[in-house]
Design an enzyme around this catalytic site. Structure first.
Site, PDB file in Angstrom:
ATOM      1  N   CYS A  14       0.807  -1.229   0.000  1.00 58.50           N
ATOM      2  CA  CYS A  14       0.000   0.000   0.000  1.00 58.50           C
ATOM      3  C   CYS A  14       0.835   1.271   0.000  1.00 58.50           C
ATOM      4  CB  CYS A  14      -0.949  -0.013   1.198  1.00 58.50           C
ATOM      5  SG  CYS A  14      -2.285  -1.221   1.062  1.00 58.50           S
ATOM      6  N   LYS A  17       0.545   3.455  -3.208  1.00 62.05           N
ATOM      7  CA  LYS A  17      -0.635   4.232  -3.572  1.00 62.05           C
ATOM      8  C   LYS A  17      -0.263   5.635  -4.036  1.00 62.05           C
ATOM      9  CE  LYS A  17      -4.130   2.087  -0.579  1.00 62.05           C
ATOM     10  NZ  LYS A  17      -5.096   2.324   0.510  1.00 62.05           N
ATOM     11  N   ASP A  50     -14.079   3.727   2.601  1.00 66.76           N
ATOM     12  CA  ASP A  50     -13.321   2.547   2.198  1.00 66.76           C
ATOM     13  C   ASP A  50     -13.921   1.807   1.011  1.00 66.76           C
ATOM     14  OD1 ASP A  50     -11.133   2.322   4.275  1.00 66.76           O
ATOM     15  OD2 ASP A  50     -12.883   2.526   5.552  1.00 66.76           O
ATOM     16  N   ASP A  67      -8.809  -3.556  -4.598  1.00 68.05           N
ATOM     17  CA  ASP A  67      -7.487  -3.159  -4.120  1.00 68.05           C
ATOM     18  C   ASP A  67      -6.451  -4.107  -4.706  1.00 68.05           C
ATOM     19  OD1 ASP A  67      -5.319  -2.060  -2.605  1.00 68.05           O
ATOM     20  OD2 ASP A  67      -6.767  -1.469  -1.073  1.00 68.05           O
ATOM     21  N   ASP A  90     -11.611  -3.733   3.134  1.00 65.26           N
ATOM     22  CA  ASP A  90     -12.492  -2.591   2.881  1.00 65.26           C
ATOM     23  C   ASP A  90     -13.955  -2.943   3.138  1.00 65.26           C
ATOM     24  OD1 ASP A  90     -10.466  -0.876   2.250  1.00 65.26           O
ATOM     25  OD2 ASP A  90     -10.669  -1.088   0.082  1.00 65.26           O
ATOM     26  N   GLY A 138     -11.456 -13.772 -12.846  1.00 65.28           N
ATOM     27  CA  GLY A 138     -10.803 -12.482 -12.721  1.00 65.28           C
ATOM     28  C   GLY A 138     -10.249 -12.008 -14.039  1.00 65.28           C
TER      29      GLY A 138
END
Length: 329
Positions: A14, A17, A50, A67, A90, A138
């Site tokens: 993270c 970001k 979130d 994410d 989240d 996916g």
């Protein structure tokens, strides 16, 4: 062949970001639809919460989030577990339960073997199985930098949603996981040292904490990830129209975090977090090292709750809005 996945990423987890100050300018004004969509949008872009939430029935809300990030550890299976745990977080931060997820995979097919990609996907599947969440298919792309995460759909009762805008003066602030993940991950990337406590924290689902918080009547929360404790707390306090007071001595840290900070393992994301909140935060009671730890860019961190639950230390409180949005004591 031994592969250190973190060496194929410009950052890690993270901490990669886009900085919060830059991101808010990009998404500003991206709201509304010329046609009437299905359901009522309960949570959108307004407060930087979130996840997005749409009421589809009186007693049922749909939660949507995604994410993904570059490798935060060298082990492919662990990276998959961490990324999936982080993506599911989240939904938990909104007081919901994940129902179905799909994989998001970017892979440098000419550089890294596909058996490593299979290990990443297996890690994500094991976490979703543990969460009772379907993982179905996916999307993948040929990417010069490896990336992995999930798009997740969850459900919640509209009246039990936890939002970052529901805080009120007098509420205590609790934190369900210790800080320090960011500096330990930065040290891992630089040295190859493995920190089991950090991996355990990053792969611990926030499911139980969220369920306990909802059952306790807590309606204000966020999770602590790339913007650090101070960044996510700033968004919560700003959205709620209050000031957040933090007791720096009450904030828990992983073993080795302070040592990693002293040795200089601080990500650029952490420094940008602190720069972003500094104009709105009274940091006169702590030194620069303590401020950096409070802004440390977490990956798959815990929940920050406006309320108390067993096992989560109280680290501060919300008070009426004052000169600063955050005060650290």
């Amino acid at each position: 062949m031994s592969v250190r996945l973190t060496q194929y990423a410009h950052g890690g987890g993270c901490a990669c970001k886009i900085p919060p100050g830059e991101l808010e300018g990009v998404v500003k004004g991206l709201a509304g639809s010329p046609r009437q969509p299905l359901g009522e949008l309960l949570v959108g872009l307004e407060d930087g919460d979130d996840a997005a939430v749409v009421r589809i029935q009186d007693d049922l809300a749909l939660i949507a989030t995604t994410d993904f990030f570059t490798p935060v550890v060298d082990d492919a299976y662990d990276w998959g577990r961490i990324a999936a745990t982080n993506a599911l977080s989240d939904v938990y931060a909104m007081g919901g339960r994940p129902v179905v997820a799909v994989n998001l995979l970017g892979w440098p097919r000419d550089t890294l073997p596909f058996d490593l990609a299979a290990d990443v996907l297996r890690g994500g599947l094991d976490v979703c199985n543990a969460a009772g969440c379907h993982l179905a298919g996916g999307h993948s792309v040929d990417d010069p930098e490896p990336k992995y995460g999930l798009a997740v759909t969850g459900v919640a009762a509209p009246g039990h949603l936890m939002r970052n805008s529901s805080g009120m003066p007098g509420m205590p602030l609790s934190l369900t996981k210790p800080l320090g993940i960011g500096v330990l991950n930065s040290r891992h990337k630089a040295t190859g040292e493995r920190f089991e406590a950090a991996i355990d924290a990053m792969t611990t689902l926030n499911a139980m904490a969220a369920e306990t918080a909802v059952n306790a009547g807590i309606r204000c929360a966020t999770d602590v990830t790339g913007f650090g404790l101070l960044g996510h707390l700033y968004k919560l306090a700003r959205a709620s129209g209050v000031t957040a007071v933090i007791d720096a001595k009450a904030v828990p840290y992983l073993e080795g975090a302070r040592e990693a900070l002293r040795e200089g393992y601080v990500s650029g994301g952490t420094k940008r977090n602190l720069d972003w909140v500094r104009p709105h935060t009274d940091l006169t009671a702590v030194n620069e090292d303590e401020a950096l730890l409070l802004a440390d860019a977490q990956t798959s961190g815990g929940l920050l709750l406006a309320g108390e639950i067993p096992g989560a230390p109280v680290i501060g409180e919300l008070i009426p809005r004052g000169e600063h949005v955050i005060v650290v004591r």
